[in-house]
Write a protein that holds these residues in place. Structure first.
Motif, mmCIF file in Angstrom:
data_model
loop_
_atom_site.group_PDB
_atom_site.id
_atom_site.type_symbol
_atom_site.label_atom_id
_atom_site.label_comp_id
_atom_site.label_asym_id
_atom_site.label_seq_id
_atom_site.Cartn_x
_atom_site.Cartn_y
_atom_site.Cartn_z
ATOM 1 N N THR A 202 55.902 76.587 46.469
ATOM 2 C CA THR A 202 55.696 76.900 45.069
ATOM 3 C C THR A 202 54.235 76.562 44.454
ATOM 4 O OG1 THR A 202 56.576 76.088 42.885
ATOM 5 C CG2 THR A 202 56.063 74.426 44.334
ATOM 6 N N THR A 203 54.144 76.901 43.451
ATOM 7 C CA THR A 203 52.673 77.147 42.855
ATOM 8 C C THR A 203 52.652 75.956 41.867
ATOM 9 O OG1 THR A 203 53.181 78.789 41.015
ATOM 10 C CG2 THR A 203 52.373 79.325 43.322
ATOM 11 N N SER A 206 50.351 78.951 36.727
ATOM 12 C CA SER A 206 50.895 80.103 36.370
ATOM 13 C C SER A 206 50.030 81.338 36.897
ATOM 14 C CB SER A 206 51.220 80.247 34.970
ATOM 15 O OG SER A 206 51.808 79.163 34.337
ATOM 16 N N TYR A 208 50.495 85.826 38.777
ATOM 17 C CA TYR A 208 51.117 86.976 39.048
ATOM 18 C C TYR A 208 50.857 87.286 40.457
ATOM 19 C CZ TYR A 208 50.812 87.269 34.001
ATOM 20 O OH TYR A 208 50.605 87.086 32.616
ATOM 21 N N ALA A 232 45.918 84.141 39.190
ATOM 22 C CA ALA A 232 46.060 83.110 38.347
ATOM 23 C C ALA A 232 44.703 83.060 37.628
ATOM 24 C CB ALA A 232 46.457 81.873 38.811
ATOM 25 N N ALA A 318 55.946 87.334 37.547
ATOM 26 C CA ALA A 318 55.132 86.170 37.040
ATOM 27 C C ALA A 318 56.076 85.106 37.405
ATOM 28 C CB ALA A 318 55.024 86.471 35.463
ATOM 29 N N VAL A 319 54.934 84.143 37.780
ATOM 30 C CA VAL A 319 55.563 82.904 38.461
ATOM 31 C C VAL A 319 55.063 81.707 37.458
ATOM 32 C CG1 VAL A 319 56.072 83.620 40.683
ATOM 33 C CG2 VAL A 319 53.977 82.627 40.051
ATOM 34 N N LYS A 320 55.876 80.579 37.379
ATOM 35 C CA LYS A 320 55.253 79.492 36.846
ATOM 36 C C LYS A 320 55.329 78.318 37.557
ATOM 37 C CE LYS A 320 57.291 81.062 32.097
ATOM 38 N NZ LYS A 320 58.122 80.818 31.300
ATOM 39 N N PRO A 321 54.804 77.258 37.102
ATOM 40 C CA PRO A 321 54.728 76.016 38.214
ATOM 41 C C PRO A 321 55.941 75.414 38.574
ATOM 42 C CG PRO A 321 52.989 75.998 36.325
ATOM 43 C CD PRO A 321 53.693 76.940 35.972
#
Length: 510
Positions: A202-203, A206, A208, A232, A318-321
């Motif tokens: 995971t990140t 935030s 892309y 990011a 788009a990913v979020k923490p």
């Protein structure tokens, strides 16, 4: 006239018939009455007579029958004992001679008292009850010692079997051994991933995702292998701050020590911030060396294994923490989940060795140990789950495979053990038939302990190295009890009648 007198007269047919009939009656009377005892010869000529050996055997049997002065009993009703041959009053079968073992010779006739060895002690009222140490019965009577030299004589419960009969009964024996007694437990289970070797990618910022290197589930990856590239804005800004802090620190290289220390603190703060975002030291070192801000950051696999989960359509997403982008499982070891019943729980604990076999790999055994036991039982099945860590270095094992597990904990160390089939259980006591040698067998009461894997622990009653019977012991035990009962009845029959008791002349005991 003279010629007529000299010519013989022929008998009439009636006279001939009467004469033949009279001769037949005489011959029949001669055969039936046998005045000259010619039947044996006649039978021999016809082949009906028994051979000479059979006649001699019959004569010898009649002679022994006449000379037998002991007791007679019925083969079907042994409680019938008579002093003379006859028929059983119950089934009307012919009685057979009863062989009664002679009483044991006196102890003084065999060995000096000081050299005799006591094997065990028996109850004076019930010889089947024995004790390895001196004891008293419920009436306060001392147990009678049984010496080693008395074993040679047949006691009330000792049975003497002819070798041919022993072979026909298929009497098998075994030695009393001393060894560790194990308590094997067999159960089934299934393989699952090792929860301690599963990682989630995971990140913590935030961004892309612009490029993906792993495209399907089940693909193997190695530690450090690129998974995807992410852009990011916060990451780009932090990189710029790090490069600016480095430039500022170089300019203040000749400044006072306090000023240099503050400039270096800014560099360390930027590096620490990147490290908190899971940027590796190698990537930070490359950024400092090149002095160029990376627009995208390559995220690598934190561990080796198989990709078990991957978000679909990653490119451009788009990913979020905290979003679970990849799920990687390390298959170098798996967890085997099995269930044991509540009465087996005391034998299984953390570290207990286990042998694992799978039908997919015939003849191959995986050895492992118990890793974890769940703290509670299932209310429905009354079982407890046990986790076993199974090594999978070759990668042969897969999640979901069924396996057979055998635990073999030690139930008793250095214990006397006998085959379980050798122990006769009556519900109140346990009996083992001991082979005394020379066709002699004697039942002995024992105290048993643990029983496992076809072996039974003997706590008291036997010694190491003794030979015990493992088959046909039911027949031997019943025969010993019958022998003891017959000897008691014979003893009563031979006992002199008390004065004044009527003598009815009955020659037996019924």
């Amino acid at each position: 006239m003279n010629d007529a007198l000299l010519t013989p007269r022929r008998p009439s047919p009636l006279a001939v018939a009467l004469g033949g009939l009279a001769a037949g009656f005489l011959a029949a009377a001669f055969v039936l009455l046998d005045p000259l005892d010619l039947h044996p010869l006649d039978e021999r000529l016809r082949g009906d007579a028994p051979p000479a050996a059979a006649r001699e055997h019959a004569a010898a049997a009649e002679h022994d029958h006449a000379e037998h002065q002991g007791y007679w009993t019925c083969g079907m009703h042994p409680e019938v004992i008579q002093e003379e041959p006859g028929q059983c009053p119950i089934c009307h079968m012919d009685l057979v001679p009863l062989e009664v073992d002679p009483p044991a010779a006196g102890a003084a006739d065999r060995e000096p008292a000081g050299e005799r060895k006591v094997l065990f002690y028996r109850n004076p009222m019930d010889p089947t009850i024995t004790s390895p140490v001196p004891a008293k019965d419920e009436m306060g009577m001392d147990y009678v010692p049984v010496y080693a030299d008395e074993v040679g004589a047949t006691s009330g419960t000792t049975v003497r079997i002819d070798p041919l009969v022993e072979q026909n009964m298929n009497v098998r024996t075994a030695r009393v051994e001393r060894r560790d007694l194990r308590h094997p437990i067999r159960t089934l289970g299934y393989l699952d991933y090792d929860q301690e070797r599963m990682v989630t990618v995971t990140t913590k910022f935030s961004g892309y995702i612009e490029k993906v290197y792993v495209n399907y589930v089940g693909e193997p990856v190695t530690k450090g292998q690129p998974l995807f590239e992410i852009y990011a804005p916060e990451l780009v800004q932090t990189q710029q701050e790090l490069l600016s802090a480095l430039t500022f620190a170089r300019r203040l290289a000749g400044a006072p020590e306090e000023t240099r220390r503050r400039a270096e603190a800014l560099v360390e703060a930027a590096e620490t911030r990147l490290g908190y975002w899971d940027i590796s030291r190698e990537q930070i070192a490359e950024l400092k060396r090149s002095g160029k801000v990376l627009r995208t950051l390559t995220v690598t696999a934190p561990a080796s294994g198989l990709v078990m989960k991957r978000l679909p359509g990653l490119e451009g997403m788009a990913v979020k923490p905290g979003m679970e982008i990849f799920h990687i499982a390390d298959l170098s070891s798996l967890w085997l989940t099995v269930e044991v019943f509540e009465d087996q729980i005391p034998w299984v604990r953390e570290g207990t060795p286990a042998e694992v076999t799978l039908p997919y790999f015939p003849g191959k055994t995986f050895r492992s140990t118990v890793r974890f036991l769940e703290p509670e039982l299932s209310e429905k099945t009354r079982t407890m789950r046990v986790l076993i860590e199974v090594p999978n270095r070759g990668g042969e094992l897969r999640k979901g495979m069924y396996a057979t597990v055998v635990f073999a904990p030690v139930a008793a160390t250095d214990a006397l053990v006998v085959p379980s089939e050798a122990v006769l259980r009556t519900g109140q006591r346990s009996v083992v038939v001991v082979a005394l040698g020379g066709g002699r067998f004697a039942p002995r009461e024992v105290v048993v302990g643990h029983e496992a894997d076809g072996q039974t622990q003997i706590l008291r009653g036997l010694e190491e190295g003794e030979e015990i019977v493992t088959s046909a012991q039911f027949l031997l035990d019943s025969e010993s009890k019958l022998r003891e009962a017959i000897q008691k009845m014979v003893a009563r029959a031979q006992a002199p009648a008390p004065a004044g008791a009527p003598n009815d002349g009955a020659g037996g005991v019924h």
